[in-house]
Design a protein around this motif. Structure first.
Motif, mmCIF file in Angstrom:
data_model
loop_
_atom_site.group_PDB
_atom_site.id
_atom_site.type_symbol
_atom_site.label_atom_id
_atom_site.label_comp_id
_atom_site.label_asym_id
_atom_site.label_seq_id
_atom_site.Cartn_x
_atom_site.Cartn_y
_atom_site.Cartn_z
ATOM 1 N N LEU B 192 0.845 -1.198 0.000
ATOM 2 C CA LEU B 192 0.000 0.000 0.000
ATOM 3 C C LEU B 192 0.879 1.248 0.000
ATOM 4 C CD1 LEU B 192 -2.984 -0.585 2.454
ATOM 5 C CD2 LEU B 192 -3.073 -0.084 0.003
ATOM 6 N N TYR B 218 -0.915 5.463 3.437
ATOM 7 C CA TYR B 218 -0.906 4.432 4.472
ATOM 8 C C TYR B 218 0.462 4.294 5.115
ATOM 9 C CZ TYR B 218 -5.211 3.519 2.007
ATOM 10 O OH TYR B 218 -6.447 3.682 1.434
ATOM 11 N N ARG B 219 0.506 4.272 6.424
ATOM 12 C CA ARG B 219 1.763 4.066 7.156
ATOM 13 C C ARG B 219 1.563 2.979 8.205
ATOM 14 N NH1 ARG B 219 4.486 9.394 6.375
ATOM 15 N NH2 ARG B 219 4.132 9.494 4.129
ATOM 16 N N ALA B 220 2.331 1.924 8.085
ATOM 17 C CA ALA B 220 2.236 0.824 9.043
ATOM 18 C C ALA B 220 3.103 1.086 10.269
ATOM 19 C CB ALA B 220 2.625 -0.489 8.364
ATOM 20 N N THR B 230 -2.881 5.240 10.898
ATOM 21 C CA THR B 230 -2.238 4.413 9.864
ATOM 22 C C THR B 230 -2.764 4.738 8.467
ATOM 23 O OG1 THR B 230 -3.865 2.668 10.244
ATOM 24 C CG2 THR B 230 -1.789 2.497 11.439
ATOM 25 N N GLU B 231 -3.913 5.388 8.390
ATOM 26 C CA GLU B 231 -4.511 5.760 7.103
ATOM 27 C C GLU B 231 -4.886 7.236 7.219
ATOM 28 O OE1 GLU B 231 -8.535 4.296 6.460
ATOM 29 O OE2 GLU B 231 -8.031 3.806 4.383
#
Lengths: 444, 444
Positions: B192, B218-220, B230-231
């Motif tokens: 993503l 998006y960042r995990a 996260t979004e």
């Protein structure tokens, strides 16, 4: 002449105009232009470069008696970016406006030999999309998409809609469970949204009365047709306090008329030039009931669940074109067996089959929109989930939206790329997308 | 009186007005309203219901001598949706306009007892977001987000930008590889997008000169701060033919001034009412060089790579507020060690450390934007990839964009939720998001 002088190039760039700005100028003015080399014609003491930017092309004339030795031209290659200072002259070229070059610098580096040309296959062109899109015809669908969503937003903004951003990461595979991409979410399973369906309905339950979203949606369909991509831009609308699906169609018809009119005003000439297509703003969008459609298309084009085949859609499209002179029509009152659990049920067909308060919008023989009134009563919705044999637990979060009161509601999902494809009569939907994704394609 | 009559309720809904429309009407007019029950006061032969829609509240007066037996009120519950016909009367309530009810029907079903109330924890409120957002203060950040992106688009549209939709599904983990969500893409690994960085640059290489995108990224990151989700919605801008990062800052400063002015015009009162915050349109956004910032914040707030701590940002925010009276400032010319490989290098610091042509925009002590001029020369970019020790193969598709010519370019990524959080001075960013996602939260 030195081709590289970053400081001087930057100085010039500060006063750069677009090639299309030349139209407004008088001859013999000094101008600064920037863009890439479309073509080089080396002819001795006078040579020519066709310089292109997003807005047009211009012929650069290079004369040895003006800028000295022209041997530097051998170093240049097509698609190298330049900034030039020169004089806008009357010139003799018919096709192009002409600039007599006084100064010329490369921006960045000399372009390597191009890996594609206009005869390359679509797949090869998509591999080098950033080169492919330097062509005006190829980039036009991208620009028209930008225009179209702009016109849609004009409509939404002036009609009191709130734009929402719904999460694309779902905790449960929602609509059916098949054809959904799985995400590794901190070692739990999550899923990419196939549509913002449940969340736009949540927004209405939350008291927003009219919402829209224009965003990506994802379908893990292993399809290789010219109509399918795995990531597409969906325009989603939902409105509260409706009385039937006809309220939703009224809104959509209004939106189509407004946006088609805007496209005709702003882009008719370009569409004619690049794609040779006429823009036909609908005066009235006809409605055909599904049970009437069955009689028009014949048995072979009806699927077992009551849906119709792509060929059936095309037959109906021709029927409507011949009967009403329209490119759009609503196919309404679909059978319950062909619609998802959250569509509200409607009046039965003559033969007693259950229907839904639903519709598709067909444009030039292809479905581009699906819409419906939604079932907003918790107990009825729960019954419909069970009737469809769906996993109640996966849908629990959605069902819960309706436990604490809900207004009536309805809306639609609109496939932006499909609309543009049909509008421009492009064969392959991938040409409409900046970066198409299909089961094989993940790059660029 | 019967509470349920779908046909009649639908008939009424067709002519429903908003509660806020009462202001425009004279007394003793017949009106039809719809919304949910905020409160019920049962008082015998006269009872009251506070009815709410998105636009306001109204007091419904129910009189036994007008509609007969009032015992049906016992069946109603808070948040049940109603449609009512009645007479708009002068009434005696100070806080509310009043409607004397002639007819009243439930829309859908009676609401079950509410699982949250205004004292519930934020986590609980987010679990029942659709109920939480029926509160005007809680829904306001969502509406303001819609307004803000609308103002931004007004600016982009009137300045010749093309809106793009870049793919969020990447074939390779691009920026670093950590903190990225993995997708199962037809049994291949995909990722993503953490930002549309590479693809907005591709659009500029492709010859579009000014592009923007407002979409999820998006960042995990397994972070549980009040600033991380996260979004998030990223507003991304990229422009070609620039001469330095100052051109990008000029654009951003223009955009900030325009949108802050629009917010002040349209929403100043609401922001004061719900969040007690003043809107301060910047007259000039100051620029502070990173090497100057180091001296202001002191050693403890400088990270080993030359980045600064969140506390450092806050100290600088206070410094700027005290010195210039401004809420915004640009922190510019970041050290190379703290910036990604694709930022263009700039003039070295006094102590010889390498810098980049980059900036952050800090708003009330928090970074909300990161921007830079990009390195557009293939050979230099490749060198910078190697200098950072990155995986060249993963970045091959991006590097290839620059082989066939490229203009200079720069742009920024703007965190929409962070901006709204800072503007309204909300503690937790989750309150700004319709459906927040963090390492624990995937529902609703």
């Amino acid at each position: 002449m030195e081709l590289f002088n970053e400081e001087r190039a930057n100085e010039l760039l500060k006063n750069r105009i677009r090639t299309s700005d030349l139209e407004k100028l008088e001859y013999n003015k000094e101008v600064i232009l920037a863009g890439w080399i479309e073509n080089i014609k080396k002819m001795g003491k006078v040579s020519f470069i066709i310089l292109k930017d997003r807005y047009g092309e211009v012929q650069l004339t290079l004369r040895e008696d003006v800028i000295g030795d022209l041997s530097f031209i051998d170093e240049l290659s097509n698609h190298t970016f330049l900034v030039v200072r020169g004089e806008y002259i009357k010139g003799i070229a018919r096709k192009w406006k002409e600039v007599l070059v006084k100064e010329l610098y490369v921006i960045g580096e000399i372009a390597q030999p191009l890996p594609i040309d206009p005869t390359s296959s679509l797949e090869k062109r998509l591999d080098y999309r950033w080169i492919d899109l330097r062509n005006d015809r190829n980039s036009f669908p991208i620009i028209l998409t930008s225009d179209f969503v702009r016109y849609c937003r004009e409509y939404f903004y002036s009609n009191g809609f709130v734009e929402i951003f719904t999460s694309k990461i779902l905790g449960a595979p929602s609509e059916g469970g098949a054809e959904v991409f799985e995400i590794n979410y901190f070692n739990r399973k999550a899923y990419l949204a196939q549509s913002p369906q449940f969340y736009k309905q949540m927004a209405i339950v939350a008291g927003f009365e009219k919402v829209f979203e224009i965003a990506h949606a994802y379908r893990a369909e292993p399809s290789f047709t010219t109509r399918h991509i795995t990531e597409f831009v969906s325009m989603d609308v939902e409105i509260g306090y409706i009385t039937s699906h006809h309220d939703v169609m009224d809104l959509l018809e209004d939106l189509i008329k407004y946006t088609m009119k805007r496209i005709k005003e702003e882009r008719e000439d370009d569409i004619k030039k690049y794609y040779n297509v006429e823009i036909n703003v609908p005066s009235k969008i006809p409605k055909i009931k599904m049970e009437e459609a069955y009689e028009i298309i014949g048995k072979d084009e009806i699927k077992p669940n009551g849906d119709i085949t792509p060929k059936g859609e095309r037959i109906l499209g021709e029927y409507v074109k011949n009967t009403y002179g329209e490119d759009f029509f609503f196919l309404i009152d679909w059978p319950w067996t062909a619609r998802p659990f959250y569509h509200m049920k409607g009046e039965p067909m003559k033969d007693g089959r259950e229907t839904t308060r639903s519709f598709d919008l067909i444009f030039k023989g292809l479905e581009i929109v699906t819409g419906a009134q939604r079932e907003h009563r918790y107990s009825v919705l729960l019954k419909q989930v069970r009737e469809k044999g769906l996993n109640e637990e996966n849908l629990r979060f959605f069902l819960d939206f309706f436990k604490y009161g809900s207004p009536t509601m309805g809306g639609f999902g609109f496939g932006i790329e499909r609309f543009i494809r049909q509008l421009l009569e492009i064969e392959n939907i991938r040409e409409v997308v900046l970066l198409p994704r299909d089961p094989n394609r993940l790059l660029p």
